[in-house]
Design an enzyme around this catalytic site. Structure first.
Site, PDB file in Angstrom:
ATOM      1  N   ASP A  94     -28.940   3.491   6.425  1.00 17.43           N
ATOM      2  CA  ASP A  94     -29.293   4.798   5.909  1.00 17.43           C
ATOM      3  C   ASP A  94     -30.743   5.048   6.319  1.00 17.43           C
ATOM      4  O   ASP A  94     -31.538   4.119   6.441  1.00 17.43           O
ATOM      5  CB  ASP A  94     -29.127   4.824   4.388  1.00 17.43           C
ATOM      6  CG  ASP A  94     -29.122   6.262   3.870  1.00 17.43           C
ATOM      7  OD1 ASP A  94     -29.205   7.197   4.684  1.00 17.43           O
ATOM      8  OD2 ASP A  94     -29.045   6.434   2.641  1.00 17.43           O
ATOM      9  N   SER A  95     -31.063   6.312   6.531  1.00 13.10           N
ATOM     10  CA  SER A  95     -32.386   6.643   7.058  1.00 13.10           C
ATOM     11  C   SER A  95     -33.489   6.357   6.053  1.00 13.10           C
ATOM     12  O   SER A  95     -34.629   6.118   6.427  1.00 13.10           O
ATOM     13  CB  SER A  95     -32.436   8.119   7.419  1.00 13.10           C
ATOM     14  OG  SER A  95     -32.341   8.897   6.226  1.00 13.10           O
ATOM     15  N   GLY A  96     -33.145   6.410   4.792  1.00 14.74           N
ATOM     16  CA  GLY A  96     -34.153   6.156   3.779  1.00 14.74           C
ATOM     17  C   GLY A  96     -34.662   7.410   3.112  1.00 14.74           C
ATOM     18  O   GLY A  96     -35.545   7.337   2.251  1.00 14.74           O
ATOM     19  N   GLY A  97     -34.119   8.573   3.480  1.00 16.76           N
ATOM     20  CA  GLY A  97     -34.541   9.808   2.827  1.00 16.76           C
ATOM     21  C   GLY A  97     -34.298   9.756   1.323  1.00 16.76           C
ATOM     22  O   GLY A  97     -35.166  10.115   0.527  1.00 16.76           O
ATOM     23  N   PHE A  98     -33.152   9.269   0.952  1.00 20.14           N
ATOM     24  CA  PHE A  98     -32.798   9.179  -0.465  1.00 20.14           C
ATOM     25  C   PHE A  98     -33.794   8.302  -1.218  1.00 20.14           C
ATOM     26  O   PHE A  98     -34.263   8.648  -2.294  1.00 20.14           O
ATOM     27  CB  PHE A  98     -31.379   8.621  -0.601  1.00 20.14           C
ATOM     28  CG  PHE A  98     -30.931   8.447  -2.023  1.00 20.14           C
ATOM     29  CD1 PHE A  98     -30.512   9.536  -2.772  1.00 20.14           C
ATOM     30  CD2 PHE A  98     -30.941   7.194  -2.629  1.00 20.14           C
ATOM     31  CE1 PHE A  98     -30.100   9.386  -4.094  1.00 20.14           C
ATOM     32  CE2 PHE A  98     -30.533   7.034  -3.944  1.00 20.14           C
ATOM     33  CZ  PHE A  98     -30.119   8.124  -4.679  1.00 20.14           C
ATOM     34  N   ASP A 148     -32.225  13.172   6.133  1.00 22.98           N
ATOM     35  CA  ASP A 148     -31.806  14.388   5.433  1.00 22.98           C
ATOM     36  C   ASP A 148     -32.611  14.504   4.154  1.00 22.98           C
ATOM     37  O   ASP A 148     -33.258  13.549   3.732  1.00 22.98           O
ATOM     38  CB  ASP A 148     -30.309  14.355   5.094  1.00 22.98           C
ATOM     39  CG  ASP A 148     -29.954  13.219   4.136  1.00 22.98           C
ATOM     40  OD1 ASP A 148     -30.684  12.200   4.128  1.00 22.98           O
ATOM     41  OD2 ASP A 148     -28.959  13.336   3.408  1.00 22.98           O
ATOM     42  N   GLN A 190     -25.186  18.541   3.738  1.00 23.62           N
ATOM     43  CA  GLN A 190     -25.680  18.711   2.367  1.00 23.62           C
ATOM     44  C   GLN A 190     -25.092  20.010   1.805  1.00 23.62           C
ATOM     45  O   GLN A 190     -24.010  20.407   2.221  1.00 23.62           O
ATOM     46  CB  GLN A 190     -27.218  18.719   2.352  1.00 23.62           C
ATOM     47  CG  GLN A 190     -27.839  17.349   2.629  1.00 23.62           C
ATOM     48  CD  GLN A 190     -27.682  16.378   1.462  1.00 23.62           C
ATOM     49  OE1 GLN A 190     -27.421  16.761   0.326  1.00 23.62           O
ATOM     50  NE2 GLN A 190     -27.823  15.083   1.760  1.00 23.62           N
ATOM     51  N   GLY A 217     -25.387  13.811  -0.541  1.00 27.10           N
ATOM     52  CA  GLY A 217     -25.768  14.643  -1.681  1.00 27.10           C
ATOM     53  C   GLY A 217     -24.728  14.695  -2.776  1.00 27.10           C
ATOM     54  O   GLY A 217     -24.812  15.541  -3.676  1.00 27.10           O
ATOM     55  N   ASP A 267     -19.723   3.683   1.302  1.00 30.14           N
ATOM     56  CA  ASP A 267     -20.622   2.658   0.772  1.00 30.14           C
ATOM     57  C   ASP A 267     -20.864   3.008  -0.675  1.00 30.14           C
ATOM     58  O   ASP A 267     -20.797   4.184  -1.064  1.00 30.14           O
ATOM     59  CB  ASP A 267     -21.963   2.652   1.504  1.00 30.14           C
ATOM     60  CG  ASP A 267     -22.872   3.765   1.016  1.00 30.14           C
ATOM     61  OD1 ASP A 267     -22.659   4.932   1.402  1.00 30.14           O
ATOM     62  OD2 ASP A 267     -23.779   3.498   0.195  1.00 30.14           O
ATOM     63  N   CYS A 305      -5.288 -11.827  -8.100  1.00 27.85           N
ATOM     64  CA  CYS A 305      -6.346 -11.789  -7.086  1.00 27.85           C
ATOM     65  C   CYS A 305      -6.399 -13.097  -6.307  1.00 27.85           C
ATOM     66  O   CYS A 305      -6.212 -14.173  -6.874  1.00 27.85           O
ATOM     67  CB  CYS A 305      -7.689 -11.526  -7.772  1.00 27.85           C
ATOM     68  SG  CYS A 305      -9.085 -11.493  -6.636  1.00 27.85           S
ATOM     69  N   CYS A 307      -9.116 -14.137  -4.566  1.00 24.90           N
ATOM     70  CA  CYS A 307     -10.501 -14.480  -4.215  1.00 24.90           C
ATOM     71  C   CYS A 307     -10.872 -15.875  -4.712  1.00 24.90           C
ATOM     72  O   CYS A 307     -10.188 -16.457  -5.545  1.00 24.90           O
ATOM     73  CB  CYS A 307     -11.479 -13.436  -4.739  1.00 24.90           C
ATOM     74  SG  CYS A 307     -11.959 -13.634  -6.475  1.00 24.90           S
ATOM     75  N   CYS A 310     -11.474 -16.128  -8.569  1.00 21.16           N
ATOM     76  CA  CYS A 310     -10.261 -16.211  -9.387  1.00 21.16           C
ATOM     77  C   CYS A 310      -9.535 -17.535  -9.194  1.00 21.16           C
ATOM     78  O   CYS A 310      -8.814 -17.990 -10.074  1.00 21.16           O
ATOM     79  CB  CYS A 310      -9.363 -15.010  -9.120  1.00 21.16           C
ATOM     80  SG  CYS A 310     -10.077 -13.490  -9.827  1.00 21.16           S
ATOM     81  N   HIS A 336     -15.953 -11.525  -6.293  1.00 21.28           N
ATOM     82  CA  HIS A 336     -14.670 -10.975  -6.756  1.00 21.28           C
ATOM     83  C   HIS A 336     -14.597  -9.465  -6.502  1.00 21.28           C
ATOM     84  O   HIS A 336     -13.601  -8.965  -5.973  1.00 21.28           O
ATOM     85  CB  HIS A 336     -14.457 -11.257  -8.238  1.00 21.28           C
ATOM     86  CG  HIS A 336     -13.310 -10.479  -8.798  1.00 21.28           C
ATOM     87  ND1 HIS A 336     -12.005 -10.887  -8.683  1.00 21.28           N
ATOM     88  CD2 HIS A 336     -13.275  -9.264  -9.416  1.00 21.28           C
ATOM     89  CE1 HIS A 336     -11.214  -9.965  -9.201  1.00 21.28           C
ATOM     90  NE2 HIS A 336     -11.955  -8.977  -9.664  1.00 21.28           N
TER      91      HIS A 336
END
Lengths: 376, 376
Positions: A94-98, A148, A190, A217, A267, A305, A307, A310, A336
């Protein structure tokens, strides 16, 4: 222009949903794909080899965080983010704007970019679309995100329009700033929760020569029906032959809903952050390991499960580890939850291939989709 | 009396040093053996399967901690400490006398036992030799430790004598309280740093029908030469056909020194605690990963190490993880350090078998034995 740095092969469709294969410089990623969040160059509590063994082939990291510490030049010198992390798969940053908006103590968004002070040392920084591309070029990620402005919620329509227009101008600057032919670049839609703005933003971004498209957004505080409506509207304007990425979403039910809309990539911090807070996703809904009803429960988190958690630990032991503050609690629950999310994606892929995504969605327990955690 | 719950086969000798095999109800343990410390039923930052893969077959846990949380009855109900932890190997539990002394807010040692308040909830508790045995019986550990008074350092000779005599009376009570024929019970030698008291204590404890013998009350602040002198003196009085355990020691050099004295078993928080503080043990001495000289160092912690950490991560990445507070830093350094300690034990075993323990001791770098960590 050389060949595209990434390609999406569509292998099957079920309504708007697609089951595909994303080809990146660091290998193929089966889609729909969930990307575990490794903000600082590590998925919290996990080792890269464990992510690989669970089936992940792409993780997300964050250009802002990595630029602040340890620095993009350092990572470039160490051979790029994949080599630095010891990760065999692909990386999207991610660009890091957030983060520049949410973490920095002082920030001001202007035409040129985002002015802020580092959340670590207060250093003044200016993140421009060009700088975000340059940082991500140095990181060597497989997929870069254009800078963004992640419009806050709630936002007045006038501000939301201005913000989406700024994001569109930054998108064009990002494309012009791009130099590395072997790294894909995604644009971000956006428009807050306003249909007309979403439509305009999606059309503007989709018209640009990005390698893939993201809807941003959302999941920033708006009601869930509005989130889903805006996600669907945005998706409907995004090119069918390019990957579509819904950022920061969400619960298992949200993911299946978004897959049905035609999104390919996701994500979210939910599986990892909830794990560290003692919350497990299971086939029977969420389990809060803190609860006293698990005190003497010798069953695993999820009897269905496969995993390692578990296979190895009882709820009773996990509850003890959590209460005792043992790192193993975070490890076991994170593994898990990430296994659960990876299985969900595999189920979705199979369901799309067999035209049964609707059935899969109906089989998802309500509890698994609830935002709230059970409380003791 | 039935057959002894554990047995020590001596396979080779080199001076006073022994290379052996300890047979426990939960499998064989090659000696000399280091036991990772899992105070609360988990070795911090590690999964049980990882300890096994590194080569550990016995870990240490703590009866006091487990009795306070989650409780000995709960663990008994869950099938014992090994099943509770999901650990295939053997478990030795310390009685908790040391913790009752050091952690509890109010404590008073009397003839009956140690009165204290739980460090978690302030609950008043009385730990008697009989209660310590009963707790450990419920835990189902392979080796129980008799309750002792861990004499503080410094201690006046009169107090140290009184304390060692109390420990001897508690040792007899512990043996009488024992009911489980399938759990071994070790006695503990005290006597502070006074040769005459050590001699007396060792003779008293050695005369009792324990399955093994431990030297306690060392590494509690006394100068290292005095620690080694007292450890050697104590060992010289302990039966040659039973396992000898030096409690809470120590650095790689200390361990080799104690192995040369004829000790078979060890525990220490150094490899795990130092790891979480960013300190790694390596074949070239200690490495403090915080130091800026590792900023761009693409080498592993130890180029001669075969652990997963050294196969996967550069010093540069580990330094970043440590500074970023990532759990993976604690995991990676802990795994490396425990691998280093396991390798050290394997080297010692091989050296005893080939009569070359002296050479091995001389090859140990001074730096690895230093108590102090390098500072940035």
């Amino acid at each position: 222009m050389t060949a595209a740095p990434i390609g999406l092969e569509i292998l099957a469709r079920d309504g708007a949903a697609r089951r595909g294969r994303l080809i990146t410089p660091h290998g193929a990623v089966e889609t729909p794909a969930f990307m575990p969040v490794g903000t600082q160059g590590a998925v919290k509590a996990m080792a890269p080899a464990e992510l690989w063994d669970i089936g992940y082939r792409m993780v997300l990291s964050n250009a802002y965080h990595l630029a602040v510490r340890p620095g993009a030049d350092l990572i470039a010198e160490m051979g790029g983010i994949q080599a630095f992390m010891g990760w065999k798969g692909a990386v999207l940053t991610d660009s890091g704007g957030f983060q520049a908006m949410s973490l920095a103590s002082i920030n001001k968004v202007g035409e040129d970019g985002i002015r802020f002070r580092s959340h670590l040392d207060g250093r003044a920084m200016l993140l421009t679309p060009e700088a975000a591309i340059e940082i991500q070029r140095k990181l060597g990620c497989d997929i870069m995100m254009a800078l963004d402005e992640c419009t806050r919620y709630p936002a007045e329509p006038a501000y939301a329009r201005q913000s989406a227009e700024l994001t569109a101008r930054w998108a064009e600057r990002s494309l012009r700033a791009r130099t590395a032919p072997n790294q894909a670049l995604f644009g971000i839609v956006q428009g807050s929760v306003y249909s007309d703005l979403r439509r305009t933003s999606a059309r503007q971004i989709a018209a640009l020569g990005f390698d893939g498209f993201a809807t941003g957004g959302l999941s920033v505080g708006e009601p869930k029906p509005l989130m889903l409506e805006m996600a669907e509207l945005s998706a409907s304007f995004l090119p069918a032959d390019k990957p579509r990425y819904l950022m920061g979403v969400g619960t298992p039910g949200d993911l299946l809903a978004a897959i049905a809309m035609g999104y390919d990539m996701f994500d979210c911090v939910l599986p990892t952050r909830n794990a560290r807070n003692g919350c497990a996703f299971t086939s029977a809904g969420r389990v809060s390991i803190k609860q006293s009803r698990h005190l003497k429960d010798s069953r695993p988190l999820d009897e269905h499960c496969g995993c390692r958690t578990c296979a190895s630990y009882s709820r009773s032991y996990l509850r003890h580890l959590y209460r005792a503050g043992e790192i193993l609690a975070a490890r076991a629950l994170t593994e898990h939850n990430l296994f659960f999310y990876a299985s969900l994606m595999r189920s979705a892929q199979a369901a799309i291939a067999s035209g049964t995504l609707g059935e899969l969605r109906r089989s998802m327990p309500e509890a698994a989709d609830s935002e709230g955690m059970e409380e003791e």
